[in-house]
Each structure stands twice: as C-alpha cells, then as structure tokens.
Design a protein around this motif. Structure first.
Motif, PDB file in Angstrom:
ATOM      1  N   GLY A 378       0.807  -1.234   0.000  1.00 35.61           N
ATOM      2  CA  GLY A 378       0.000   0.000   0.000  1.00 35.61           C
ATOM      3  C   GLY A 378       0.828   1.266   0.000  1.00 35.61           C
ATOM      4  O   GLY A 378       0.289   2.359  -0.044  1.00 35.61           O
ATOM      5  N   VAL A 379       2.166   1.106   0.064  1.00 36.64           N
ATOM      6  CA  VAL A 379       3.029   2.293   0.039  1.00 36.64           C
ATOM      7  C   VAL A 379       3.651   2.403  -1.353  1.00 36.64           C
ATOM      8  O   VAL A 379       4.347   1.501  -1.803  1.00 36.64           O
ATOM      9  N   VAL A 380       3.366   3.497  -2.002  1.00 37.76           N
ATOM     10  CA  VAL A 380       3.853   3.678  -3.372  1.00 37.76           C
ATOM     11  C   VAL A 380       5.224   4.336  -3.318  1.00 37.76           C
ATOM     12  O   VAL A 380       5.364   5.481  -2.903  1.00 37.76           O
ATOM     13  N   ARG A 381       6.229   3.553  -3.736  1.00 40.61           N
ATOM     14  CA  ARG A 381       7.608   4.050  -3.660  1.00 40.61           C
ATOM     15  C   ARG A 381       8.101   4.419  -5.047  1.00 40.61           C
ATOM     16  O   ARG A 381       7.953   3.641  -5.980  1.00 40.61           O
ATOM     17  N   LEU A 382       8.688   5.575  -5.153  1.00 41.58           N
ATOM     18  CA  LEU A 382       9.233   6.011  -6.438  1.00 41.58           C
ATOM     19  C   LEU A 382      10.649   6.487  -6.196  1.00 41.58           C
ATOM     20  O   LEU A 382      10.873   7.315  -5.319  1.00 41.58           O
ATOM     21  N   SER A 383      11.580   5.942  -6.950  1.00 36.07           N
ATOM     22  CA  SER A 383      12.962   6.372  -6.795  1.00 36.07           C
ATOM     23  C   SER A 383      13.643   6.205  -8.143  1.00 36.07           C
ATOM     24  O   SER A 383      13.110   5.535  -9.022  1.00 36.07           O
ATOM     25  N   PRO A 384      14.837   6.778  -8.315  1.00 36.83           N
ATOM     26  CA  PRO A 384      15.496   6.702  -9.625  1.00 36.83           C
ATOM     27  C   PRO A 384      15.699   5.254 -10.072  1.00 36.83           C
ATOM     28  O   PRO A 384      15.683   4.958 -11.259  1.00 36.83           O
ATOM     29  N   GLN A 385      15.858   4.334  -9.093  1.00 34.38           N
ATOM     30  CA  GLN A 385      16.122   2.934  -9.461  1.00 34.38           C
ATOM     31  C   GLN A 385      14.948   2.313 -10.227  1.00 34.38           C
ATOM     32  O   GLN A 385      15.108   1.340 -10.949  1.00 34.38           O
ATOM     33  N   LEU A 386      13.784   2.877 -10.064  1.00 30.53           N
ATOM     34  CA  LEU A 386      12.605   2.300 -10.716  1.00 30.53           C
ATOM     35  C   LEU A 386      12.567   2.582 -12.212  1.00 30.53           C
ATOM     36  O   LEU A 386      11.766   2.031 -12.937  1.00 30.53           O
ATOM     37  N   PHE A 387      13.458   3.485 -12.650  1.00 29.81           N
ATOM     38  CA  PHE A 387      13.358   3.894 -14.038  1.00 29.81           C
ATOM     39  C   PHE A 387      14.262   3.098 -14.940  1.00 29.81           C
ATOM     40  O   PHE A 387      15.442   2.948 -14.656  1.00 29.81           O
ATOM     41  N   PRO A 388      13.693   2.598 -16.036  1.00 30.97           N
ATOM     42  CA  PRO A 388      14.547   1.942 -17.001  1.00 30.97           C
ATOM     43  C   PRO A 388      15.537   2.980 -17.535  1.00 30.97           C
ATOM     44  O   PRO A 388      15.250   4.169 -17.461  1.00 30.97           O
TER      45      PRO A 388
END
Ligand SMILES: Nc1ncnc2c1ncn2[C@@H]1O[C@H](COP(=O)(O)OP(=O)(O)OP(=O)(O)O)[C@@H](O)[C@H]1O
Ligand SMILES: [Mg+2]
Length: 458
Positions: A378-388
């Motif tokens: 339920g916690v939406v995490r966004l970080s540079p690592q998520l980006f192709p």
C-alpha cells in the motif's frame, strides 16, 4: 495555495478540497459532489499522507475523518490555518470528546456519517462563496481531466479558453508527453462545435495513404479502392481535425492541405468535384515550428495558415508544483478504480517534486502506475532505481539515435542539425560534414519533393 486575502477581483482558479478519509465509499461520493461544484480534489487515505499534502500547499476546504489507519485525524487540525482552510470533521463514530475538541479548534463543522449530500453540498458551496472563489470557467472534466496549477500551465488554460470559441487554427508545440493532444481535445470541447473531434497522426502513415485517409477516395481511384471512403476531413465536418506531428507530413500533401485552408474545399483522391468543408484545424508538433520551416520540413505558407494562434506548451519541469499535483491525481484515479488506498512514501513525494521528467506528464503517469502496481504493502515508492535506463537527451549540439533508426533518417537528422548548428550556412555545414554545398542543396530539394539537379553521395 489558500484563497488570497486581498480584496481584488475574484480569483479564477478552482477551489481546492482535501479529503482525508480511508472510507473509499465516502471519498468517492464526496469527491463526486465536490467535482460538480468545480473543486479540485486531493485525497489522502492516511494521516501521514494528509500531513505531507498540507505541508506542500494550502487547501480551501479540508474534510477530515477522525479514525484514520495511522492515527487520529484531529491531529491535523493543529496544522490548519483557519484563515486559509475551512476544516470540516466527518466521523462515523461521534463522541463528546471529539466534538468538544473540534469546537475548540478551527473546525467549522462536525458532520456525522452517513452524511446528507445536501448538507455537504451547502457546505462546499458556502466555502467557495466565502472564499470569494468564482466557479471555474471549465472544470477538470470539461478540460478533459487536465490537472495543473502552475502559473505557466494556467496561462495555457487561459489561452485555451480565449481561443476555443473562435475559428482560429491552433498550433500546439512542446516536448513529447506535455499534453498536446489533451489540450487539442480541450479546445474542441470548449469550442461549442457541433461536429466530432478527429485525430490524425501525420507521422504514422505513409504519404499516399495519408492523402486518401485525409481526403477520402472515390471507388476505383487506386487498386484496392473498392468503395468510396470518407476522409478524416469529411468526418470532422463542423468539428475539429487534429493533425498530430504536422511537420512529418509529406510536402505534396502539405500543398493539398494548404488548398483546404485557403479555399475551404478539398477533393477526394480520384475525385473531380471540389467539396466544401468547414473544419477547425488544431495541429501539433514536438519540433520548434520555426526551425521546421527554416529547414524545409514545413511549408512556410502552411505554417502561417496553421498558426492562427500559437500555444507553446511548457515542459513539466517548468510547471512548479504540478508534478506532485499530477502524481496525486494519477494515484487517486488508480485508487478509486481499484478501491484501494495506496499512498506515496515520503521519499516518493520528494523524488516526484525534484525529478526532471524528460518524458513529461506521460513519463510521470507511467511511473506512478508502475510504482502503484509494485506497491504490495500500500506504500507507493518512487525512486530513480525504478526507471529503465533513460536515453540520453539531445542538446543543440548532439544527436541521439535509437537502435533501429534507418540510415536515411540518420542522414536527414545529421544534415538538419549541422545546418542548424551553422545558422543554415550551407557552405560551412558542408565543410563540417565533408561533402559539397551542392549535395546539401540537392538533399533538401529531394525532401521538399522538388526536382534534383545533380547528386553526390553523402
Ligand atoms: N495536464 C494534464 N493533466 C492530466 N493528464 C495529463 C495532462 N497532460 C498530459 N496528461 C496525460 O499525459 C499523457 C500524455 O499526454 P498527450 O498524449 O496529450 O501528450 P503529447 O504532448 O500529445 O505527447 P506526444 O508529443 O508524445 O504525442 C496522456 O496520458 C495524458 O492524458
Ligand atoms: Mg500527442
């Protein structure tokens, strides 16, 4: 942002509402009511998320539930500035203590669930009037769900409002993913035109095929033309024809289009009659239109016809605060659709606000969706690592190709960029490329569909 205390004319922005509740049914119903009153809505399912949102901006109204998964909603009231925000407590479990605590703080109302829609409506209406906020000229729905409050984006919305009711051709230009198509649809929606919105991607269809798709064809006009076909132009009669990637249209077709714009009539492929057409043209490009004219991709006379009104759409990095507003809107949409209450992690909020978003709103939307899918707790995490791996961006002095680009396209872009670099001086560009100025001239002539006198290999 809260309402301005100044006595000046009524601000034209939409009133804002923060709904702090983990009860999806209530959130949905309240959001619906508020939307109808023109409110711009932010949803927080948890105390922490609500605190984050309130630190980022002010709201005109906050509907706050008491029993939240991570604490007591009344805590939020300490952070509410009563001069800016009307706080309304909503609860399914009223208690004397919470009612008293509400009375002692800045709360203007204490509502017990199930809430009467009329009561909530009245309250929202009063809040909007009290804040001297005029109902927005177009709600998010009327603007096809366009979200944004940054000054640079609001000025685009003002242009849309002004130009929509006129019959001026509109040229939208801006980076990929900034929302050009959405804006084109908003212009159509606000135009009052009775006909439909018809979109054509001029870059996706080869020249001859595009001619027949655009202008239609008569039966038997070419092999395979087994019946008469209505073109996009005819389909858009009394409506809007959206010509996307206009600079990719073949030169010969640009000439035909010019005729339509000049004389208000066109001919089907294989037809002999001039047919009248009344269509509003909105076109778009990712390129700088003047540069496209200078390099011969776009006919100059056509450019002036298409550009009755020019709207430069700013990239997301130039819309202060909008990345988070958009991310919130995208996450709310996903939550409402799936009946979930996912919320952004504090680092995600930080990241969203500071990332450059070279792919603009589209990239942000995809990133939120991806992070939402991965958020199993339920916690939406966004970080540079998520980006192709992002492709390196192009600058005025570099050219970037993706694998699969044809030699012809590479050659064309090398030529354009070099010419641009040397201020369109063909001799200097030729010297830099190790070819003759005549070769450059011939290549440009070929692209414009003009006869080539002589040629040499590039
Ligand atoms: N202001 C906005 N509010 C909400 N959603 C937006 C906004 N702007 C763009 N979007 C969304 O971002 C995505 C990209 O928008 P759109 O297709 O209009 O961009 P574009 O400029 O036409 O891109 P391209 O140049 O690549 O064709 C779409 O999903 C659109 O709904
Ligand atoms: Mg587009």
């Amino acid at each position: 942002m809260g309402a301005s205390p100044s006595p000046d004319p009524i601000p034209s922005r939409a009133p804002s509402l923060l709904i702090v509740d983990d009860d999806v049914g209530f959130v949905h119903a309240a959001a619906e009511l508020a939307r109808m009153q023109g409110f711009e809505i932010t949803i927080a399912g948890e105390l922490n998320t609500a605190l984050n949102r309130m630190r980022q901006r002010d709201f005109d109204v906050a509907l706050v539930d008491i029993d939240l998964p991570d604490g007591n909603g009344l805590q939020l009231l300490e952070d509410v500035d009563p001069d800016r925000t009307r706080a309304v407590v909503v609860t399914g479990r009223p208690t004397v203590e919470s009612a008293l605590q509400s009375l002692r703080s800045s709360v203007v109302d204490y509502l017990v669930k199930p809430i009467c829609p009329e009561r909530l409506n009245e309250l929202l209406h009063a809040a909007a009037v009290d804040r001297r906020i005029a109902p927005p000229r177009a709600t998010a729905e009327q603007r096809h769900g366009m979200v944004g409050e940054a000054e640079s984006f609001v000025s685009v919305c003002r242009m849309i409002d002004k130009v929509a009711p006129t019959d001026a051709s509109v040229l939208l230009h801006g980076e990929s993913g900034v929302g050009k198509e959405l804006i084109a649809r908003a212009i159509h929606a606000a135009s009052g035109c009775s006909g439909p919105f018809v979109a054509v991607n001029c870059g996706a269809v080869a020249g001859e095929l595009l001619a027949s798709q655009l202008f239609g064809h008569e039966k038997g006009s070419f092999t395979g033309a087994v019946s008469r076909h209505l073109g996009f132009l005819e389909q858009a009669q009394h409506g809007t024809l959206f010509l996307d990637e206009i600079t990719e249209m073949a030169p010969a077709l640009q000439t035909h289009l010019l005729r339509v714009l000049d004389f208000g009539c066109y001919r089907r492929v294989g037809g002999h009659a001039d047919l009248p057409v009344e269509v509003r043209i909105v076109s778009a490009t990712n390129r700088d239109p003047r540069e496209a004219v200078a390099s011969g991709r776009l006919r100059e006379d056509l450019y002036y016809r298409l550009c009755g009104f020019d709207i430069p759409v700013p990239p997301l990095r130039e819309r202060e605060g909008d990345a988070m507003r958009l991310a919130d809107a995208f996450l709310s949409e996903l939550n409402v659709r799936a009946g979930t209450r996912h919320a952004f992690a504090p680092e995600a909020v930080e990241f969203i606000g500071h990332a450059a978003w070279p792919g603009n709103v589209r990239e942000l939307r995809n990133a939120v969706q991806r992070a939402y899918i991965l958020a199993d707790d339920g916690v939406v995490r966004l970080s540079p690592q998520l980006f192709p791996q992002r492709p390196p961006s192009e600058s005025a002095h570099t050219i970037t190709f993706t694998v699969g680009t044809s030699f012809e396209e590479m050659e064309r872009r090398i030529l354009r960029k070099t010419l641009q670099h040397y201020g369109n001086n063909r001799r200097r560009a030729a010297a830099a490329l190790g070819i003759t100025a005549r070769t450059i001239r011939n290549r440009l002539a070929r692209e414009r569909g003009m006869p080539v006198t002589d040629d040499e290999d590039l």
